[in-house]
Write a protein that holds these residues in place. Structure first.
Motif, PDB file in Angstrom:
ATOM      1  N   ARG A   1       0.866  -1.162  -0.100  1.00 13.82           N
ATOM      2  CA  ARG A   1      -0.034   0.148  -0.131  1.00 13.82           C
ATOM      3  C   ARG A   1       0.914   1.279  -0.006  1.00 13.82           C
ATOM      4  O   ARG A   1       1.972   1.086   0.280  1.00 13.82           O
ATOM      5  N   PRO A   2       0.314   2.416  -0.211  1.00 13.18           N
ATOM      6  CA  PRO A   2       0.993   3.617  -0.236  1.00 13.18           C
ATOM      7  C   PRO A   2       1.493   3.711   1.133  1.00 13.18           C
ATOM      8  O   PRO A   2       0.591   3.695   2.067  1.00 13.18           O
ATOM      9  N   GLU A   3       2.402   4.447   1.532  1.00 10.24           N
ATOM     10  CA  GLU A   3       3.030   4.922   2.646  1.00 10.24           C
ATOM     11  C   GLU A   3       3.567   6.132   2.687  1.00 10.24           C
ATOM     12  O   GLU A   3       4.015   7.074   1.616  1.00 10.24           O
ATOM     13  N   TYR A   4       3.780   7.001   3.894  1.00  5.64           N
ATOM     14  CA  TYR A   4       4.345   8.248   4.142  1.00  5.64           C
ATOM     15  C   TYR A   4       4.023   9.074   3.212  1.00  5.64           C
ATOM     16  O   TYR A   4       4.889   9.837   2.537  1.00  5.64           O
ATOM     17  N   VAL A   5       2.711   9.600   3.211  1.00  3.06           N
ATOM     18  CA  VAL A   5       2.278  10.918   2.566  1.00  3.06           C
ATOM     19  C   VAL A   5       2.782  12.154   3.161  1.00  3.06           C
ATOM     20  O   VAL A   5       3.009  12.290   4.198  1.00  3.06           O
ATOM     21  N   GLY A   6       3.182  12.988   2.234  1.00  2.00           N
ATOM     22  CA  GLY A   6       3.659  14.330   2.573  1.00  2.00           C
ATOM     23  C   GLY A   6       3.415  15.263   1.491  1.00  2.00           C
ATOM     24  O   GLY A   6       2.987  15.077   0.610  1.00  2.00           O
ATOM     25  N   THR A   7       3.543  16.678   1.685  1.00  2.00           N
ATOM     26  CA  THR A   7       3.486  17.643   0.875  1.00  2.00           C
ATOM     27  C   THR A   7       4.650  18.394   0.708  1.00  2.00           C
ATOM     28  O   THR A   7       5.493  18.631   1.589  1.00  2.00           O
ATOM     29  N   VAL A   8       4.862  18.663  -0.551  1.00  2.00           N
ATOM     30  CA  VAL A   8       6.053  19.815  -1.109  1.00  2.00           C
ATOM     31  C   VAL A   8       5.314  20.898  -1.560  1.00  2.00           C
ATOM     32  O   VAL A   8       5.151  20.912  -2.736  1.00  2.00           O
TER      33      VAL A   8
ATOM     34  N   PHE B   1      -6.939   7.393  19.186  1.00  2.00           N
ATOM     35  CA  PHE B   1      -6.553   8.267  18.537  1.00  2.00           C
ATOM     36  C   PHE B   1      -4.863   8.267  18.019  1.00  2.00           C
ATOM     37  O   PHE B   1      -4.224   9.145  17.282  1.00  2.00           O
ATOM     38  N   GLY B   2      -4.526   7.107  18.307  1.00  2.00           N
ATOM     39  CA  GLY B   2      -2.970   6.759  18.177  1.00  2.00           C
ATOM     40  C   GLY B   2      -2.792   5.105  17.880  1.00  2.00           C
ATOM     41  O   GLY B   2      -3.947   4.229  18.008  1.00  2.00           O
ATOM     42  N   GLY B   3      -1.632   4.796  18.077  1.00  2.00           N
ATOM     43  CA  GLY B   3      -1.373   3.283  17.738  1.00  2.00           C
ATOM     44  C   GLY B   3       0.121   3.003  18.118  1.00  2.00           C
ATOM     45  O   GLY B   3       0.742   3.771  18.638  1.00  2.00           O
ATOM     46  N   PRO B   4       0.436   1.782  18.077  1.00  2.00           N
ATOM     47  CA  PRO B   4       1.923   1.389  18.327  1.00  2.00           C
ATOM     48  C   PRO B   4       2.764   2.205  17.304  1.00  2.00           C
ATOM     49  O   PRO B   4       2.615   1.965  16.295  1.00  2.00           O
ATOM     50  N   LEU B   5       3.743   2.559  17.745  1.00  2.00           N
ATOM     51  CA  LEU B   5       5.054   3.238  17.215  1.00  2.00           C
ATOM     52  C   LEU B   5       6.140   2.279  16.736  1.00  2.00           C
ATOM     53  O   LEU B   5       7.178   2.187  17.256  1.00  2.00           O
ATOM     54  N   TRP B   6       5.420   1.401  15.844  1.00  2.00           N
ATOM     55  CA  TRP B   6       6.575   0.673  15.162  1.00  2.00           C
ATOM     56  C   TRP B   6       7.637   1.018  14.315  1.00  2.00           C
ATOM     57  O   TRP B   6       8.840   0.498  14.292  1.00  2.00           O
ATOM     58  N   LYS B   7       7.562   2.494  13.930  1.00  2.00           N
ATOM     59  CA  LYS B   7       8.422   2.999  12.860  1.00  2.00           C
ATOM     60  C   LYS B   7       8.433   4.440  13.448  1.00  2.00           C
ATOM     61  O   LYS B   7       7.227   5.105  13.334  1.00  2.00           O
ATOM     62  N   PRO B   8       9.517   5.271  13.514  1.00  2.00           N
ATOM     63  CA  PRO B   8       9.466   6.769  13.665  1.00  2.00           C
ATOM     64  C   PRO B   8       8.940   7.210  12.249  1.00  2.00           C
ATOM     65  O   PRO B   8       9.172   6.771  11.134  1.00  2.00           O
ATOM     66  N   GLY B   9       7.840   8.184  12.456  1.00  2.00           N
ATOM     67  CA  GLY B   9       7.462   8.902  11.304  1.00  2.00           C
ATOM     68  C   GLY B   9       6.043   8.673  11.286  1.00  2.00           C
ATOM     69  O   GLY B   9       5.535   9.185  10.327  1.00  2.00           O
ATOM     70  N   LEU B  10       5.422   7.702  12.019  1.00  2.00           N
ATOM     71  CA  LEU B  10       3.916   7.411  11.816  1.00  2.00           C
ATOM     72  C   LEU B  10       3.075   8.597  12.284  1.00  2.00           C
ATOM     73  O   LEU B  10       3.606   9.191  13.336  1.00  2.00           O
TER      74      LEU B  10
ATOM     75  N   TRP C   1      -8.017   3.761   8.146  1.00  2.00           N
ATOM     76  CA  TRP C   1      -7.006   4.780   7.391  1.00  2.00           C
ATOM     77  C   TRP C   1      -5.548   4.316   8.293  1.00  2.00           C
ATOM     78  O   TRP C   1      -5.416   4.151   9.321  1.00  2.00           O
ATOM     79  N   GLN C   2      -4.557   4.598   7.505  1.00  2.00           N
ATOM     80  CA  GLN C   2      -3.303   4.246   8.081  1.00  2.00           C
ATOM     81  C   GLN C   2      -2.610   5.640   8.509  1.00  2.00           C
ATOM     82  O   GLN C   2      -3.087   6.604   8.579  1.00  2.00           O
ATOM     83  N   PRO C   3      -1.568   5.148   9.648  1.00  2.00           N
ATOM     84  CA  PRO C   3      -1.152   6.431  10.406  1.00  2.00           C
ATOM     85  C   PRO C   3      -0.082   7.123   9.699  1.00  2.00           C
ATOM     86  O   PRO C   3       0.921   7.165   9.939  1.00  2.00           O
ATOM     87  N   THR C   4      -0.910   7.708   8.616  1.00  2.00           N
ATOM     88  CA  THR C   4      -0.040   8.742   7.827  1.00  2.00           C
ATOM     89  C   THR C   4      -0.867   9.933   7.257  1.00  2.00           C
ATOM     90  O   THR C   4      -1.633   9.516   6.410  1.00  2.00           O
ATOM     91  N   LEU C   5      -0.676  11.115   7.744  1.00  2.00           N
ATOM     92  CA  LEU C   5      -1.603  12.002   7.302  1.00  2.00           C
ATOM     93  C   LEU C   5      -0.576  13.331   7.095  1.00  2.00           C
ATOM     94  O   LEU C   5       0.648  13.632   7.435  1.00  2.00           O
ATOM     95  N   ALA C   6      -0.798  14.095   6.217  1.00  2.00           N
ATOM     96  CA  ALA C   6      -0.316  15.549   5.544  1.00  2.00           C
ATOM     97  C   ALA C   6      -1.179  16.479   5.269  1.00  2.00           C
ATOM     98  O   ALA C   6      -2.563  16.376   5.107  1.00  2.00           O
ATOM     99  N   VAL C   7      -0.838  17.949   5.249  1.00  2.00           N
ATOM    100  CA  VAL C   7      -1.627  18.975   5.159  1.00  2.00           C
ATOM    101  C   VAL C   7      -1.143  19.918   4.244  1.00  2.00           C
ATOM    102  O   VAL C   7      -0.090  20.064   4.251  1.00  2.00           O
ATOM    103  N   HIS C   8      -2.041  20.379   3.234  1.00  2.00           N
ATOM    104  CA  HIS C   8      -1.815  21.815   2.797  1.00  2.00           C
ATOM    105  C   HIS C   8      -2.910  22.590   2.664  1.00  2.00           C
ATOM    106  O   HIS C   8      -4.126  22.185   2.119  1.00  2.00           O
ATOM    107  N   ASP C   9      -2.753  23.956   3.177  1.00  2.00           N
ATOM    108  CA  ASP C   9      -3.870  24.795   3.227  1.00  2.00           C
ATOM    109  C   ASP C   9      -5.079  24.069   4.270  1.00  2.00           C
ATOM    110  O   ASP C   9      -4.818  23.556   5.108  1.00  2.00           O
TER     111      ASP C   9
END
Length: 667
Positions: A27-34, A293-302, A344-352
């Motif tokens: 699946r897609p992971e690590y969504v972010g905005t540039v 509202f959270g989950g296990p922090l298996w990897k930094p950046g979730l 929903w997977q634990p990856t979120l990003a925002v722009h405006d």
């Protein structure tokens, strides 16, 4: 019109073959905005299992991969990885991204719009033989990348230090390790990357130490960012702990645009969002609910929350699976996003006003979704989950709660056999396979999984069990497994299987169990503990408690302290529960699937288990895969693994199948 004749369960034809299921795995992971662009990583099973970096342009055009093979955007920090990329808009225009390349674990800088399209350039030095340097969870700050550095100092997996480092963006450290600045010391065994306040004055990060896992207890540290009198670069002052401790797990920390520090903590027994005073540590629960509202922090950046510019906060929340909502932190009001997505997977990003995440439903796989909080409209913008076959072949999950020993609740998702053109036989009950998830501190939501549909469309039912110890149901539910691994998980899976048989849903004589990693432990331990199952699929498993503690990677080297008991009692628990020690109790057939490059569950455990079975007439197959680690990634591996599993069930359950190679079972 004449109805099609009923055919035996397990013999149905299906358009979902193993190669199709494998090709769409991941699946897609690590969504972010540039800037206004949306970026994420995406799997490529057919390309050796690599992950590429995908870019969706600001004009809303089609998303496309920006890195061709062999580039593989994946960190190996703590073996499970972490956020492998970050990006920003260059002052001269166009994006600048930094990423970790899996093959050499170096960090690279890439400017895809630069004249001449130059290739990525290395920022970090070549690693020494035996592990060397790894990087994850980066953030761009001025002319540097601030991130987690993992450095191996000796030959053992536990000979390692981790800290916050600053890597020059000019590439000077690519040939000189001394030019990587160490911003913190390594007094804490584990750390996430820094989260920098909007005014640039503070950095927040999470830390924890052995023998705790990050869902047991973490500390939220805040440190001032100070200059050196204009004579040098910024440094971090001595940090202070503002939240968390040995019995409080802080899963995430983020700064809002107004400088407010937000965190996700389970101090109430549930992971809830808090506003934290970075000076006093006073924490206010913004939405006190018996939900996660959270989950296990298996990897930094979730990430389970992300602040919006207007003081609102986008959050993931729920029990068992998470949905996206928008929280007003001043009133506690929470409004969920509309749409079909149920997990929903634990990856979120925002722009405006737009929030981006990765979500799925029982009818669609994981895809990148945009929510416009101004209009409330949500839509798919990338990795769209196209239907490779008629959706009529998809199973319909039933989320249920069963009663385990002592009347305890056990959560599970039941996927009955389903075929649009094959009616269920009136005089037969279907075979069922119990799926035990990995972790074990993890959970499975009810979403479309073609690996499940591969079996249900052929007439074999599947039930995924979120046994005691699973996340998603509060801390007390997680704590059920403390020192009870190999007992509670085994009992809960068996309770669900027996209940399905007792109510006439499943054939009691054709029950199987399967699992990978920690789920592989549960599957193998179940064969040794009960005669309930006719067979099992055991996939890159833990099989030996003491061996796992000695041989696994650093992150989980003390995990068994909480799961089975501290060192003084571990030997006894190993003899009582480990499949290696109880191999003489196993009589049911099984297939054991193992990656030969697995640093988490090394193949040595599988070999000891098979040696313990030698000379006994237990039909089994051992299928090992060169080049595969912990979690199969290559399409050909996953295809062969699925077909081997189906062949096992066909032989044991007496099913007529000619569409898969026959698995050879050795006595």
């Amino acid at each position: 019109m004449t109805a099609p004749p009923a055919e035996p369960y397990g013999s149905w034809p299906s358009p979902i073959d193993a190669a199709l299921a494998a090709s769409l795995d991941g699946r897609p992971e690590y969504v972010g905005t540039v800037g206004p662009e949306v970026w994420w990583t995406e799997p490529r099973p057919a390309e050796g299992g690599r992950r590429t970096l995908v870019r969706r342009p600001a004009d809303g055009g089609s998303a496309r991969s920006v890195l061709d093979a062999p580039w593989n955007v994946r960190s190996r920090l703590t073996e499970y990885g972490g956020r492998p990329w970050a990006g920003t808009e260059r002052p001269t225009g166009g994006p600048l991204v930094v990423f970790v390349h899996h093959a050499d674990q170096r960090m690279y800088a890439y400017e895809p719009d630069a004249p001449g399209n130059p290739p990525p350039r290395p920022l970090t030095p070549v690693s020494a033989t035996g592990g060397g340097l790894r990087w994850a969870d980066p953030v761009l700050r001025g002319g540097e990348v601030w991130c987690v550095l993992e450095e191996f100092t000796g030959p053992a997996p536990t000979d390692v230090r981790r800290l916050t480092a600053a890597v020059p963006l000019d590439g000077s450290a690519a040939a000189d390790r001394s030019l990587v600045r160490e911003l913190t010391d390594d007094r804490h065994r584990f750390t996430t990357g820094p989260r920098i306040s909007p005014d640039g004055r503070f950095a927040a990060r999470l830390v924890w130490d052995h023998p705790r896992m990050p869902w047991d207890g973490t500390e939220l540290l805040v440190a001032a960012i100070t200059g050196t009198g204009g004579t040098g670069p910024d440094v971090l002052a001595e940090p202070r702990t503002v939240l968390g401790g040995p019995d409080e797990a802080v899963a995430q920390a983020e700064w809002a645009a107004d400088g407010t520090l937000l965190a996700v903590s389970d101090r109430s027994g549930w992971w809830n969002p808090y506003r934290v005073d970075p000076q006093t540590g006073e924490a206010v629960n913004l939405c006190p609910r018996e939900e996660e509202f959270g989950g296990p922090l298996w990897k930094p950046g979730l990430g389970w929350l992300v602040p919006l510019p207007d003081r609102l906060v986008a959050v993931l929340h729920g029990q068992g699976s998470s949905v996206l909502g928008v929280l007003d932190p001043d009133t506690g009001d929470l409004v969920d996003a509309a749409g079909p997505w149920t997990a929903w997977q634990p990856t979120l990003a925002v722009h405006d006003t737009r929030v981006y995440g990765v979500a799925a439903s029982p009818r669609s796989g994981y895809e990148v979704v945009e929510l416009d909080t101004a209009s409330g409209h949500a839509r798919v913008i990338g990795a769209r989950a196209a239907d490779p076959v008629d959706p009529a072949y998809y199973p319909e999950p039933q989320s249920r709660t069963f009663l385990g020993p002592g009347g305890r609740e056990v959560h599970a998702h039941v996927y009955p056999p389903h075929h649009p053109e094959r009616p269920a036989p009136a005089d037969e009950l279907p075979p069922y396979v119990v799926w035990a998830h990995g972790g074990p501190t993890d959970h499975v939501p009810p979403v479309l999984d073609l690996h499940i549909a591969y079996f249900t469309s052929r007439g074999i039912g599947v039930v995924e069990v979120n046994y005691g110890g699973s996340s998603g149901y509060g801390r007390a539910y997680r704590e059920r497994l403390r020192e009870q691994w190999g007992v509670v998980d085994v009992e809960d899976c068996a309770a669900v299987a027996r209940a399905l048989a007792a109510e006439g849903t499943a054939d009691p004589g054709r029950l199987a169990i399967r699992g990978a990693s920690a789920g592989g432990w549960t599957a193998a331990a179940s064969l040794a503990a009960t005669d309930l199952y006719a067979c099992a699929a055991i996939i890159y498993p833990v099989l030996d408690l003491t061996g796992f503690a000695q041989e696994t990677h650093d992150l989980e080297s003390h995990y068994v302290d909480g799961l089975a008991g501290p060192p003084p009692v571990l030997g006894l628990r190993c003899r009582e529960r480990s499949p290696v020690a109880r191999a003489d109790r196993i009589t049911a057939p099984f297939v054991l699937l193992q990656g030969l490059d697995d640093p988490v569950c090394p193949p040595a455990q599988a070999e000891r288990f098979l040696a313990a079975l030698r000379g006994r007439s237990v039909p089994h197959a051992y299928v090992a895969f060169d080049g595969e680690g912990h979690g199969f990634r290559r399409a050909d591996t996953m295809t062969r693994a699925l077909e081997a599993e189906l062949s096992l069930y066909a032989q044991v359950f007496g099913l007529e199948r000619t569409d898969v190679p026959k698995l050879r079972l050795e006595p």
